[in-house]
Write a protein that holds these residues in place. Structure first.
Motif, PDB file in Angstrom:
ATOM      1  N   LEU A 192       0.839  -1.210   0.000  1.00 15.04           N
ATOM      2  CA  LEU A 192       0.000   0.000   0.000  1.00 15.04           C
ATOM      3  C   LEU A 192       0.869   1.253   0.000  1.00 15.04           C
ATOM      4  O   LEU A 192       0.599   2.211  -0.733  1.00 15.04           O
ATOM      5  CB  LEU A 192      -0.933   0.008   1.219  1.00 15.04           C
ATOM      6  CG  LEU A 192      -2.080  -1.013   1.191  1.00 15.04           C
ATOM      7  CD1 LEU A 192      -2.776  -1.066   2.545  1.00 15.04           C
ATOM      8  CD2 LEU A 192      -3.083  -0.663   0.103  1.00 15.04           C
ATOM      9  N   VAL A 247      -9.364   4.759   0.990  1.00 12.04           N
ATOM     10  CA  VAL A 247      -9.848   3.369   0.897  1.00 12.04           C
ATOM     11  C   VAL A 247      -9.004   2.459   1.796  1.00 12.04           C
ATOM     12  O   VAL A 247      -9.537   1.615   2.529  1.00 12.04           O
ATOM     13  CB  VAL A 247      -9.800   2.889  -0.578  1.00 12.04           C
ATOM     14  CG1 VAL A 247     -10.112   1.406  -0.672  1.00 12.04           C
ATOM     15  CG2 VAL A 247     -10.767   3.678  -1.439  1.00 12.04           C
ATOM     16  N   ASP A 268     -10.072   0.311   5.165  1.00 12.74           N
ATOM     17  CA  ASP A 268      -9.766  -1.118   5.256  1.00 12.74           C
ATOM     18  C   ASP A 268      -9.057  -1.432   6.576  1.00 12.74           C
ATOM     19  O   ASP A 268      -9.370  -2.428   7.237  1.00 12.74           O
ATOM     20  CB  ASP A 268      -8.891  -1.529   4.072  1.00 12.74           C
ATOM     21  CG  ASP A 268      -8.676  -3.034   4.009  1.00 12.74           C
ATOM     22  OD1 ASP A 268      -9.677  -3.766   3.920  1.00 12.74           O
ATOM     23  OD2 ASP A 268      -7.507  -3.479   4.062  1.00 12.74           O
ATOM     24  N   LYS A 302     -13.807  -6.853   8.905  1.00 12.60           N
ATOM     25  CA  LYS A 302     -13.189  -7.627   7.822  1.00 12.60           C
ATOM     26  C   LYS A 302     -12.406  -8.756   8.478  1.00 12.60           C
ATOM     27  O   LYS A 302     -11.585  -8.505   9.369  1.00 12.60           O
ATOM     28  CB  LYS A 302     -12.259  -6.726   7.002  1.00 12.60           C
ATOM     29  CG  LYS A 302     -11.703  -7.399   5.757  1.00 12.60           C
ATOM     30  CD  LYS A 302     -10.836  -6.434   4.967  1.00 12.60           C
ATOM     31  CE  LYS A 302     -10.263  -7.128   3.741  1.00 12.60           C
ATOM     32  NZ  LYS A 302      -9.328  -6.254   3.007  1.00 12.60           N
ATOM     33  N   VAL A 323      -3.995  -1.620  -4.691  1.00 14.11           N
ATOM     34  CA  VAL A 323      -4.794  -1.150  -3.550  1.00 14.11           C
ATOM     35  C   VAL A 323      -6.180  -1.795  -3.569  1.00 14.11           C
ATOM     36  O   VAL A 323      -6.677  -2.244  -2.521  1.00 14.11           O
ATOM     37  CB  VAL A 323      -4.904   0.394  -3.566  1.00 14.11           C
ATOM     38  CG1 VAL A 323      -5.807   0.882  -2.443  1.00 14.11           C
ATOM     39  CG2 VAL A 323      -3.523   1.019  -3.428  1.00 14.11           C
ATOM     40  N   PHE A 324      -6.808  -1.867  -4.735  1.00  9.50           N
ATOM     41  CA  PHE A 324      -8.123  -2.512  -4.822  1.00  9.50           C
ATOM     42  C   PHE A 324      -8.039  -3.972  -4.386  1.00  9.50           C
ATOM     43  O   PHE A 324      -8.903  -4.464  -3.654  1.00  9.50           O
ATOM     44  CB  PHE A 324      -8.668  -2.426  -6.247  1.00  9.50           C
ATOM     45  CG  PHE A 324      -9.263  -1.088  -6.601  1.00  9.50           C
ATOM     46  CD1 PHE A 324      -9.344  -0.064  -5.674  1.00  9.50           C
ATOM     47  CD2 PHE A 324      -9.745  -0.848  -7.877  1.00  9.50           C
ATOM     48  CE1 PHE A 324      -9.885   1.169  -5.995  1.00  9.50           C
ATOM     49  CE2 PHE A 324     -10.298   0.382  -8.218  1.00  9.50           C
ATOM     50  CZ  PHE A 324     -10.361   1.386  -7.278  1.00  9.50           C
ATOM     51  N   ILE A 344      -5.917  -5.490  -2.370  1.00 10.88           N
ATOM     52  CA  ILE A 344      -5.680  -5.647  -0.931  1.00 10.88           C
ATOM     53  C   ILE A 344      -6.913  -5.286  -0.115  1.00 10.88           C
ATOM     54  O   ILE A 344      -7.246  -5.949   0.869  1.00 10.88           O
ATOM     55  CB  ILE A 344      -4.473  -4.780  -0.504  1.00 10.88           C
ATOM     56  CG1 ILE A 344      -3.183  -5.370  -1.065  1.00 10.88           C
ATOM     57  CG2 ILE A 344      -4.375  -4.676   1.028  1.00 10.88           C
ATOM     58  CD1 ILE A 344      -1.966  -4.494  -0.854  1.00 10.88           C
ATOM     59  N   THR A 345      -7.592  -4.224  -0.530  1.00 11.48           N
ATOM     60  CA  THR A 345      -8.673  -3.708   0.314  1.00 11.48           C
ATOM     61  C   THR A 345     -10.039  -4.366   0.052  1.00 11.48           C
ATOM     62  O   THR A 345     -10.882  -4.363   0.938  1.00 11.48           O
ATOM     63  CB  THR A 345      -8.830  -2.188   0.138  1.00 11.48           C
ATOM     64  OG1 THR A 345      -9.067  -1.898  -1.243  1.00 11.48           O
ATOM     65  CG2 THR A 345      -7.589  -1.449   0.589  1.00 11.48           C
ATOM     66  N   GLN A 346     -10.226  -4.925  -1.129  1.00  7.58           N
ATOM     67  CA  GLN A 346     -11.562  -5.427  -1.460  1.00  7.58           C
ATOM     68  C   GLN A 346     -11.723  -6.929  -1.279  1.00  7.58           C
ATOM     69  O   GLN A 346     -12.815  -7.460  -1.463  1.00  7.58           O
ATOM     70  CB  GLN A 346     -11.941  -5.048  -2.899  1.00  7.58           C
ATOM     71  CG  GLN A 346     -11.881  -3.565  -3.185  1.00  7.58           C
ATOM     72  CD  GLN A 346     -12.767  -2.759  -2.250  1.00  7.58           C
ATOM     73  OE1 GLN A 346     -13.947  -3.074  -2.084  1.00  7.58           O
ATOM     74  NE2 GLN A 346     -12.207  -1.745  -1.619  1.00  7.58           N
ATOM     75  N   ARG A 347     -10.656  -7.625  -0.950  1.00  8.74           N
ATOM     76  CA  ARG A 347     -10.741  -9.064  -0.708  1.00  8.74           C
ATOM     77  C   ARG A 347     -10.027  -9.396   0.602  1.00  8.74           C
ATOM     78  O   ARG A 347      -9.153  -8.659   1.044  1.00  8.74           O
ATOM     79  CB  ARG A 347     -10.095  -9.853  -1.856  1.00  8.74           C
ATOM     80  CG  ARG A 347     -10.868  -9.757  -3.180  1.00  8.74           C
ATOM     81  CD  ARG A 347     -12.226 -10.445  -3.091  1.00  8.74           C
ATOM     82  NE  ARG A 347     -12.963 -10.394  -4.352  1.00  8.74           N
ATOM     83  CZ  ARG A 347     -13.783  -9.412  -4.705  1.00  8.74           C
ATOM     84  NH1 ARG A 347     -13.972  -8.375  -3.905  1.00  8.74           N
ATOM     85  NH2 ARG A 347     -14.431  -9.478  -5.854  1.00  8.74           N
TER      86      ARG A 347
END
Lengths: 139, 58
Positions: free
Chosen positions: A48, A124, A128, A137, B19-20, B22-25
């Motif tokens: 990230l 985002v 998270d 999560k 980033v998508f 890592i953060t969405q799954r």
């Protein structure tokens, strides 16, 4: 009881970590990847950080514009909100005067978008980190 | 620093997809698959939109 409630609502909550969700959110906003680092997920934190800081740095080197607070143009206001998402990177850019020169080259438009999207992606990532810390999560 | 249009698209797609993913799954395997899917959609979508704009150009 919370587990029973989760079963009834179909949600998938897991145990929260020892790190405060708000602390993870704040750290992740200020420094890209810091929220995940606090939670012990250092590979995700590194990826990230590289992605978000990389995008921001490329935007700056492409002579992209860093928006400042204003109440005039609605699109400029949205740009400011996006830029602000980058946390300390935004304040560093403002302090050092990066992105203040007038846009003169074509790729500077790309640079401006890279900077805004880096901020939005950091938001985002911060959400998270909050979800991981609160247990919303699973992992 | 100067980037071509296509290299800018590649970098933008790569960073955003990471980033998508890592953060969405929630699981590493699914993160990689979702990130790769996002990357492919970004690239294919950009090339398709570029061709569409080229074709409708007066």
């Amino acid at each position: 009881m919370p587990e029973e409630a989760d079963r009834n609502t179909g949600s998938n909550h897991t145990a929260a970590t020892s790190v405060s969700p708000n602390l993870a959110l704040l750290a992740a906003w200020l420094v890209p990847g810091a929220g995940h680092l606090l939670l012990g997920k250092w590979i995700r934190a590194a990826l990230l950080a590289i992605s978000i800081i990389g995008m921001f740095a490329i935007g700056i080197t492409l002579s992209g514009k860093v928006y400042t607070f204003n109440t005039g143009e609605p699109l400029d206001m949205l740009g400011f909100v996006g830029d602000l998402g980058a946390g300390l990177l935004y304040f560093l850019a403002r302090m050092l005067g990066w992105g203040q020169a007038p846009v003169l080259v074509t790729v500077a438009e790309y640079g401006t978008k890279f900077i805004v999207v880096a901020g939005l992606l950091n938001i985002v990532a911060a959400v998270d980190a909050h979800s991981l810390a609160s247990g919303r999560k699973p992992s | 620093m100067s980037l071509s249009h296509f290299s800018a698209v590649l970098l933008f797609s790569l960073f955003t997809s990471v980033v998508f993913g890592i953060t969405q799954r929630a699981e590493p395997n699914k993160m990689i698959r979702f990130g790769a899917l996002c990357f492919a959609i970004f690239i294919v979508g950009t090339v398709a939109a570029s061709w569409a704009m080229s074709l409708i150009k007066p």
